[in-house]
Design a protein around this motif. Sequence first.
Motif, PDB file in Angstrom:
ATOM      1  N   ASP A  56       2.652   9.099   0.592  1.00  0.00           N
ATOM      2  CA  ASP A  56       1.678   8.161   1.363  1.00  0.00           C
ATOM      3  C   ASP A  56       1.524   6.698   0.722  1.00  0.00           C
ATOM      4  N   CYS A  57       2.073   6.607  -0.888  1.00  0.00           N
ATOM      5  CA  CYS A  57       2.046   5.458  -1.433  1.00  0.00           C
ATOM      6  C   CYS A  57       3.277   4.456  -1.360  1.00  0.00           C
ATOM      7  N   LEU A  58       3.175   3.484  -2.016  1.00  0.00           N
ATOM      8  CA  LEU A  58       4.184   2.582  -2.316  1.00  0.00           C
ATOM      9  C   LEU A  58       4.440   2.585  -3.902  1.00  0.00           C
ATOM     10  N   HIS A  59       5.593   2.503  -4.330  1.00  0.00           N
ATOM     11  CA  HIS A  59       6.051   2.748  -5.668  1.00  0.00           C
ATOM     12  C   HIS A  59       6.590   1.480  -6.131  1.00  0.00           C
ATOM     13  N   VAL A  67       9.169  -3.129  -4.955  1.00  0.00           N
ATOM     14  CA  VAL A  67       7.986  -2.104  -4.275  1.00  0.00           C
ATOM     15  C   VAL A  67       8.801  -1.430  -3.046  1.00  0.00           C
ATOM     16  N   ARG A  68       8.561  -0.059  -3.069  1.00  0.00           N
ATOM     17  CA  ARG A  68       9.246   0.530  -1.701  1.00  0.00           C
ATOM     18  C   ARG A  68       8.274   1.850  -1.709  1.00  0.00           C
ATOM     19  N   ARG A  69       8.588   2.207  -0.377  1.00  0.00           N
ATOM     20  CA  ARG A  69       8.139   3.635   0.017  1.00  0.00           C
ATOM     21  C   ARG A  69       8.989   4.811  -0.763  1.00  0.00           C
ATOM     22  N   TRP A 116      -1.734   3.104  -3.635  1.00  0.00           N
ATOM     23  CA  TRP A 116      -2.499   3.838  -2.737  1.00  0.00           C
ATOM     24  C   TRP A 116      -2.710   2.848  -1.587  1.00  0.00           C
ATOM     25  N   ARG A 117      -2.444   3.238  -0.405  1.00  0.00           N
ATOM     26  CA  ARG A 117      -2.959   2.527   0.693  1.00  0.00           C
ATOM     27  C   ARG A 117      -4.470   2.788   1.240  1.00  0.00           C
TER      28      ARG A 117
END
Length: 152
Positions: A50-53, A11-13, A69-70
């Motif tokens: 703007d999300c984490l992947h 999980v990363r930006r 999504w935050r």
Amino acid sequence: MSAHRAYEVDVRRLDELSAVELYELLKLRVDVFVVEQACAYPELDGNDADCLHLRLIDGGALIACARLWRPTPDRLPRIGRVAVSPTHRGKRLGDALMRDAISACETVYPGEAIEISAQSHLQRFYGSFGFTPISEEYLEDGIPHVDMVRRV
């Protein structure tokens, strides 16, 4: 990356992904959502930064992904762009991907409900993870969808 079952969960930006990792992520999403589902829509929608992947990786190969999504003042955390590689289907990776995506949301955004915009034919699948419909069916890019939420 942490070991989880026979695959790794990462999980990363967006800006933490290498060019190759980003290419693989976008290729999987385009292969599934644009090509396989024959749906011409803006896959590159300007929201990825703007999300984490979340990526599931097996032996260095990307096998599934989701976009997290935050929360904002107007919206709960949301899971989207849920995709399993066509070459890895039939292994219950969709279940694993959703469990890992929910777990990541609960870790990063504790105490928050989680939303999804689900393709209507997948309501039962998402319901098995505690999501319930909160909208009427609507068309998104020509595909029937329904908004769902998983309460805390």
